[in-house]
Design a protein around this motif. Structure first.
Motif, PDB file in Angstrom:
ATOM      1  N   LEU A 122      82.327  49.503  59.251  1.00  0.00           N
ATOM      2  CA  LEU A 122      81.201  48.950  59.999  1.00  0.00           C
ATOM      3  C   LEU A 122      80.003  48.626  59.104  1.00  0.00           C
TER       4      LEU A 122
ATOM      5  N   TRP B 146      72.627  46.054  61.674  1.00  0.00           N
ATOM      6  CA  TRP B 146      73.236  45.860  62.985  1.00  0.00           C
ATOM      7  C   TRP B 146      73.859  44.479  63.122  1.00  0.00           C
TER       8      TRP B 146
ATOM      9  N   ILE C 245      77.209  44.793  61.505  1.00  0.00           N
ATOM     10  CA  ILE C 245      78.072  45.611  62.357  1.00  0.00           C
ATOM     11  C   ILE C 245      78.609  44.776  63.525  1.00  0.00           C
ATOM     12  N   THR C 246      77.751  43.933  64.106  1.00  0.00           N
ATOM     13  CA  THR C 246      78.185  43.089  65.225  1.00  0.00           C
ATOM     14  C   THR C 246      79.259  42.094  64.789  1.00  0.00           C
TER      15      THR C 246
ATOM     16  N   SER D  34      82.546  43.918  64.185  1.00  0.00           N
ATOM     17  CA  SER D  34      83.150  44.361  65.442  1.00  0.00           C
ATOM     18  C   SER D  34      83.789  43.187  66.192  1.00  0.00           C
TER      19      SER D  34
ATOM     20  N   ALA E 292      86.938  42.218  64.414  1.00  0.00           N
ATOM     21  CA  ALA E 292      88.034  43.151  64.700  1.00  0.00           C
ATOM     22  C   ALA E 292      88.643  42.885  66.067  1.00  0.00           C
ATOM     23  N   LEU E 293      87.794  42.626  67.075  1.00  0.00           N
ATOM     24  CA  LEU E 293      88.300  42.315  68.411  1.00  0.00           C
ATOM     25  C   LEU E 293      89.107  41.020  68.402  1.00  0.00           C
TER      26      LEU E 293
END
Length: 357
Positions: free
Chosen positions: A143, A153, A156-157, A160, A163-164
């Motif tokens: 992350l 952040w 990190i977004t 994420s 990854a999705l």
């Protein structure tokens, strides 16, 4: 050489990633070695030692891989992750990963499918493990959180969402796009918004009630993915060896056919199952009403064919055979229950002759 050593010290040793680097080295080296070994054994090369078979029992290299995994995992906890032990235990853990994932298909199917089409899943698992470890090695810690720095952040977004998107791409059956999308963020996003492959879990879940989208997926599979599949098959044959060509009458082919039939039966459409149940219920109600009308009683839920005697049972069996054959049904309710139309006409003619006499 000096530049490589300086880069290794700056990017690997200074960032405390040497254990992870040795794990990746052990992973790749063990996979390449064991694939070379099994191909030599398959080719029956005389100068290469064969399988390990003490007492006639074939020991798979997955067993040795589990030993290396235990050695590396327990060793790190036993030495509290101190240097230089963590480097050696990281190398041992990587060797265990390569040996175990090379037989991932055997663990998944609980069958010796190493040289079959199902054995290609092992190569997919190894490539996924190598790409994921490489991502951790060349990128940030999970992350994007770097010790001693503020949390980013935005990064990190992005990670994420990527990854999705990679997970959705893998569920759509696009293995290579999903795996490479872990390293290249935009690639997995493209695979996530495009149509799924017809044999993927996503297509079974989402396209069952969408015939047009499923037809588009089938058309795209025939037109676009055929060449990509040929290239992928060629690459896998180069890396892992070509699978065995199993004859049609081979027992292994029968096992695969049985599994496919069981899977198709398990995914029976729920709407068709409910329609079949309603049809059976209507047939049972008709038999019950006919039997009740013949005996002058109220309809009952149970089928009275067994209680009406051999003649009644024979007529019920004839009616069921007619329904299964798809012929038109010509039955009427007579004094003795259900009768076919020719029998009813013959009985009426006999009754008329008796009256005329």
């Amino acid at each position: 050489m000096t530049t490589l050593l300086d880069g290794y010290r700056d990017h690997i040793v200074a960032t405390h990633k040497q254990p992870l680097f040795l794990l990746l080295v052990g992973f790749i080296v063990s996979f390449v070695f064991i694939r070379f070994s099994v191909r030599m054994i398959r080719a029956q090369v005389r100068w290469w030692p064969g399988n390990v078979t003490p007492g006639g029992l074939h020991i798979h290299h997955m067993v040795f891989g589990l030993g290396f995994l235990l050695l590396g995992g327990i060793g790190v906890f036993a030495t509290y992750g101190g240097h230089p032990w963590i480097n050696w235990f990281g190398l041992a853990f990587g060797i265990g990963c390569g040996l175990v994932l090379d037989e991932f298909a055997l663990i998944l199917h609980l069958d010796d499918v190493y040289w079959s089409e199902q054995g290609r899943k092992s190569v997919d698992a190894v490539i996924f493990g190598i790409l994921f470890t490489s991502l951790l090695l060349v990128g940030y810690v999970p992350l994007g959180v770097v010790p001693g720095e503020e949390t980013r952040w935005g990064l990190i977004t992005i990670i994420s969402v990527n990854a999705l998107a990679s997970v959705i791409t893998l569920l759509k059956g696009k293995v290579w796009t999903g795996l490479l999308g872990i390293m290249v963020p935009g690639l997995s996003w493209i695979g996530a918004v495009r149509l799924a492959r017809p044999s993927s879990p996503w297509a079974r879940w989402r396209y069952a009630t969408r015939p047009r989208r499923r037809a588009r997926a089938l058309r795209r599979e025939r037109l676009l993915h055929r060449r990509a599949d040929r290239a992928r098959t060629w690459l896998f044959d180069l890396i892992a060896g070509a699978p065995d060509k199993v004859p049609v009458n081979h027992p292994a082919a029968h096992r695969v056919a049985e599994r496919m039939a069981a899977r198709a039966t398990a995914h029976l459409d729920a709407h068709a199952a409910r329609a079949l149940a309603r049809r059976q219920a209507r047939l049972a109600d008709r038999r019950s009403a006919a039997a009740a009308g013949a005996e002058g009683k109220a309809p009952v839920a149970a089928d009275p064919a067994a209680e009406a005697g051999p003649g009644r049972s024979r007529l019920a069996q004839q009616r069921r055979r007619t329904v299964r054959a798809g012929r038109s049904r010509a039955f009427a309710v007579g004094p003795t229950g259900l009768e076919s139309r020719p029998e009813r006409h013959r009985r009426l003619r006999t009754h008329t002759r008796r009256i005329s006499r």
